[in-house]
Scaffold this active site. Structure first.
Site, PDB file in Angstrom:
ATOM      1  N   ASN A   6     -40.521  17.631 -20.575  1.00 63.38           N
ATOM      2  CA  ASN A   6     -39.114  17.334 -20.846  1.00 63.38           C
ATOM      3  C   ASN A   6     -38.861  17.512 -22.345  1.00 63.38           C
ATOM      4  OD1 ASN A   6     -36.802  15.878 -21.596  1.00 63.38           O
ATOM      5  ND2 ASN A   6     -36.833  14.771 -19.660  1.00 63.38           N
ATOM      6  N   ASP A   8     -36.007  17.322 -24.057  1.00 60.16           N
ATOM      7  CA  ASP A   8     -34.810  16.680 -24.628  1.00 60.16           C
ATOM      8  C   ASP A   8     -35.043  16.129 -26.026  1.00 60.16           C
ATOM      9  OD1 ASP A   8     -33.712  17.066 -22.135  1.00 60.16           O
ATOM     10  OD2 ASP A   8     -33.832  14.965 -21.542  1.00 60.16           O
ATOM     11  N   HIS A   9     -36.244  15.583 -26.256  1.00 57.16           N
ATOM     12  CA  HIS A   9     -36.474  14.892 -27.529  1.00 57.16           C
ATOM     13  C   HIS A   9     -36.540  15.835 -28.719  1.00 57.16           C
ATOM     14  CE1 HIS A   9     -36.588  10.709 -26.353  1.00 57.16           C
ATOM     15  NE2 HIS A   9     -36.930  11.205 -25.179  1.00 57.16           N
ATOM     16  N   HIS A  42     -32.330  17.335 -19.596  1.00 55.94           N
ATOM     17  CA  HIS A  42     -31.318  16.417 -19.067  1.00 55.94           C
ATOM     18  C   HIS A  42     -30.020  16.666 -19.826  1.00 55.94           C
ATOM     19  CE1 HIS A  42     -30.294  11.918 -18.022  1.00 55.94           C
ATOM     20  NE2 HIS A  42     -29.327  12.759 -17.703  1.00 55.94           N
ATOM     21  N   ARG A  44     -26.860  15.285 -20.481  1.00 56.99           N
ATOM     22  CA  ARG A  44     -26.174  13.998 -20.289  1.00 56.99           C
ATOM     23  C   ARG A  44     -24.675  14.171 -20.434  1.00 56.99           C
ATOM     24  NH1 ARG A  44     -29.576   9.197 -20.509  1.00 56.99           N
ATOM     25  NH2 ARG A  44     -27.591   8.106 -20.471  1.00 56.99           N
ATOM     26  N   ARG A  48     -25.661  13.747 -25.729  1.00 57.54           N
ATOM     27  CA  ARG A  48     -26.290  13.161 -26.923  1.00 57.54           C
ATOM     28  C   ARG A  48     -27.488  13.953 -27.426  1.00 57.54           C
ATOM     29  NH1 ARG A  48     -28.817   7.729 -24.337  1.00 57.54           N
ATOM     30  NH2 ARG A  48     -26.642   7.464 -23.809  1.00 57.54           N
ATOM     31  N   HIS A  49     -28.087  14.768 -26.556  1.00 55.21           N
ATOM     32  CA  HIS A  49     -29.182  15.615 -27.056  1.00 55.21           C
ATOM     33  C   HIS A  49     -29.005  17.065 -26.604  1.00 55.21           C
ATOM     34  CE1 HIS A  49     -30.771  14.151 -23.233  1.00 55.21           C
ATOM     35  NE2 HIS A  49     -31.096  12.979 -23.731  1.00 55.21           N
ATOM     36  N   GLU A  69     -31.956  17.869 -15.066  1.00 52.89           N
ATOM     37  CA  GLU A  69     -31.580  16.511 -14.655  1.00 52.89           C
ATOM     38  C   GLU A  69     -30.119  16.311 -14.995  1.00 52.89           C
ATOM     39  OE1 GLU A  69     -33.954  13.889 -16.936  1.00 52.89           O
ATOM     40  OE2 GLU A  69     -35.813  14.550 -16.052  1.00 52.89           O
ATOM     41  N   THR A  99     -32.006   5.256 -22.441  1.00 51.04           N
ATOM     42  CA  THR A  99     -32.611   6.281 -21.594  1.00 51.04           C
ATOM     43  C   THR A  99     -32.339   5.902 -20.138  1.00 51.04           C
ATOM     44  OG1 THR A  99     -34.682   7.400 -21.030  1.00 51.04           O
ATOM     45  CG2 THR A  99     -34.855   5.093 -21.668  1.00 51.04           C
ATOM     46  N   THR A 100     -32.788   6.719 -19.184  1.00 52.28           N
ATOM     47  CA  THR A 100     -32.496   6.445 -17.779  1.00 52.28           C
ATOM     48  C   THR A 100     -33.327   5.250 -17.323  1.00 52.28           C
ATOM     49  OG1 THR A 100     -32.255   8.823 -17.587  1.00 52.28           O
ATOM     50  CG2 THR A 100     -32.231   7.578 -15.542  1.00 52.28           C
ATOM     51  N   GLU A 150     -38.407  11.954  -7.153  1.00 58.59           N
ATOM     52  CA  GLU A 150     -39.185  11.633  -8.356  1.00 58.59           C
ATOM     53  C   GLU A 150     -39.149  10.117  -8.515  1.00 58.59           C
ATOM     54  OE1 GLU A 150     -38.475  13.983 -11.849  1.00 58.59           O
ATOM     55  OE2 GLU A 150     -39.256  12.428 -13.186  1.00 58.59           O
ATOM     56  N   HIS A 213     -41.176   9.020 -16.331  1.00 60.79           N
ATOM     57  CA  HIS A 213     -40.550   8.055 -17.235  1.00 60.79           C
ATOM     58  C   HIS A 213     -41.603   7.133 -17.851  1.00 60.79           C
ATOM     59  CE1 HIS A 213     -36.913   6.257 -18.967  1.00 60.79           C
ATOM     60  NE2 HIS A 213     -37.750   5.263 -19.182  1.00 60.79           N
ATOM     61  N   GLY A 214     -41.709   7.233 -19.139  1.00 60.25           N
ATOM     62  CA  GLY A 214     -42.605   6.344 -19.889  1.00 60.25           C
ATOM     63  C   GLY A 214     -44.075   6.684 -19.758  1.00 60.25           C
ATOM     64  N   GLY A 235     -41.708  13.540 -21.320  1.00 58.16           N
ATOM     65  CA  GLY A 235     -40.985  13.993 -22.505  1.00 58.16           C
ATOM     66  C   GLY A 235     -41.359  13.261 -23.772  1.00 58.16           C
ATOM     67  N   GLN A 236     -40.919  12.013 -23.874  1.00 58.40           N
ATOM     68  CA  GLN A 236     -40.983  11.299 -25.148  1.00 58.40           C
ATOM     69  C   GLN A 236     -42.396  11.252 -25.726  1.00 58.40           C
ATOM     70  OE1 GLN A 236     -42.134   8.209 -26.332  1.00 58.40           O
ATOM     71  NE2 GLN A 236     -40.975   8.267 -28.239  1.00 58.40           N
TER      72      GLN A 236
HETATM   73  N1  PXP Z   1     -38.015  12.234 -15.357  1.00 56.31           N
HETATM   74  C1  PXP Z   1     -36.719  11.868 -15.361  1.00 56.31           C
HETATM   75  C2  PXP Z   1     -35.922  12.005 -14.092  1.00 56.31           C
HETATM   76  C3  PXP Z   1     -36.101  11.399 -16.551  1.00 56.31           C
HETATM   77  O1  PXP Z   1     -34.800  11.043 -16.531  1.00 56.31           O
HETATM   78  C4  PXP Z   1     -36.872  11.335 -17.727  1.00 56.31           C
HETATM   79  C5  PXP Z   1     -36.246  10.871 -18.996  1.00 56.31           C
HETATM   80  O2  PXP Z   1     -35.859   9.572 -18.843  1.00 56.31           O
HETATM   81  C6  PXP Z   1     -38.205  11.727 -17.671  1.00 56.31           C
HETATM   82  C7  PXP Z   1     -38.762  12.176 -16.470  1.00 56.31           C
HETATM   83  C8  PXP Z   1     -39.095  11.727 -18.880  1.00 56.31           C
HETATM   84  O3  PXP Z   1     -39.261  10.440 -19.368  1.00 56.31           O
HETATM   85  P1  PXP Z   1     -40.045  10.228 -20.746  1.00 56.31           P
HETATM   86  O4  PXP Z   1     -39.232  10.870 -21.815  1.00 56.31           O
HETATM   87  O5  PXP Z   1     -40.101   8.735 -20.868  1.00 56.31           O
HETATM   88  O6  PXP Z   1     -41.390  10.864 -20.606  1.00 56.31           O
END
Ligand code: PXP
Length: 260
Positions: A6, A8-9, A42, A44, A48-49, A69, A99-100, A150, A213-214, A235-236
């Site tokens: 991901n 986005d960051h 993503h 949004r 924002r990104h 996304e 975040t989501t 997911e 996520h996370g 992502g992050q």
């Molecule tokens: N999957 C989905 C559906 C997301 O919305 C996100 C971002 O919140 C991620 C994966 C990646 O999450 P992260 O940036 O915490 O790795």
């Protein structure tokens, strides 16, 4: 296990100054070289990104499949149908969230979901639903006829961080964080048990299963051990690690952590 990166960051860093660099488009070739299986972005509603122009360029120019996304709004589904990414992951969106923070309220939004899914599938776009680790959400996803789900691993990641990374409580919102370590360990085991059970159940009923996520280099090992989870989207933590190692190495490191 497959890895969706991901990106986005990268755009978060650019948007912090509203300048041209770093451009997430430049990451595509690096992700490919490092062994990523998919690019996730993503778009949004508040932009924002990732911006519309990023989404257009990334979808048009990537040689890796794109997982877009987006929220279930008409605006987003219109954009997705026009850009035709390989997959669309429908996610809940609240303007004020960082975040989501949770999965879709699938059962409470059936009509809007049905319409969005039909429009996307009519354009030959695979659909995934970002859901909480809950049997009723799996049941509803099957009824809706999507190809993928997911699982939102945010709760798992938060508990893991409290248990092993000794992070400040203020970083987390779940009430249980005041619990003693053995209680946190039980909660973590319970999250992993449920993820395993529901992934297996979903796969046996014909769904393909991703999670995200996370997730990071530490907490990923319990997820890798669940063989019915086919893919993770991260992502992050990859972009954060890339600050020190470079993006290519950060992806190579994560890919090696995913080997079963
Ligand atoms: N999957 C989905 C559906 C997301 O919305 C996100 C971002 O919140 C991620 C994966 C990646 O999450 P992260 O940036 O915490 O790795």
């Amino acid at each position: 296990m497959k890895l969706g990166v991901n990106i986005d960051h990268i755009a978060v860093l650019r948007e912090a100054r509203k300048v041209a660099q770093p451009d997430p488009l430049d990451a595509l070739s690096i992700c490919k070289r490092a062994g990523a299986d998919q690019i996730t972005i993503h778009l949004r509603e508040d932009r924002r990104h990732i911006q519309d122009s990023d989404a257009i360029n990334i979808i048009n120019l990537s040689s890796l499949p794109i997982n877009l996304e987006c929220a279930i709004s008409k605006e987003m589904i219109d954009i997705a149908c026009k850009l035709k990414p390989h997959r669309v992951t429908l996610v809940p969106e609240k303007r004020e969230e960082v975040t989501t923070e949770g999965g879709l309220a699938v059962e409470g939004d059936i009509d809007r979901l049905k319409e969005a899914i039909k429009r996307l599938q009519d354009e030959q776009i695979e659909v995934s639903l970002f859901i909480d680790v809950s049997m009723s959400a799996v049941d509803a996803s099957i009824d809706l006829g999507v190809e993928w789900i997911e699982f939102h691993t945010g709760k798992y990641a938060n508990i893991y961080a409290m248990l092993y990374a000794n992070l400040a409580k203020s970083h987390h919102s779940i009430e249980e964080l005041d619990l003693p370590r053995d209680e946190l360990k039980k909660m973590l085991d319970c999250e992993i048990f449920n993820l395993r059970l529901l992934s297996c159940n979903a796969m046996q009923r014909g769904l393909r299963v991703a999670s995200g996520h996370g997730l990071n280099m530490e907490n990923i090992k319990d997820i890798v051990a669940i063989e019915t989870i086919e893919e993770v989207n991260i992502g992050q933590s990859i972009v954060a690690r890339a600050v020190y190692t470079g993006l290519e190495q950060a992806i190579i490191d994560m890919k090696s952590a995913l080997i079963r």
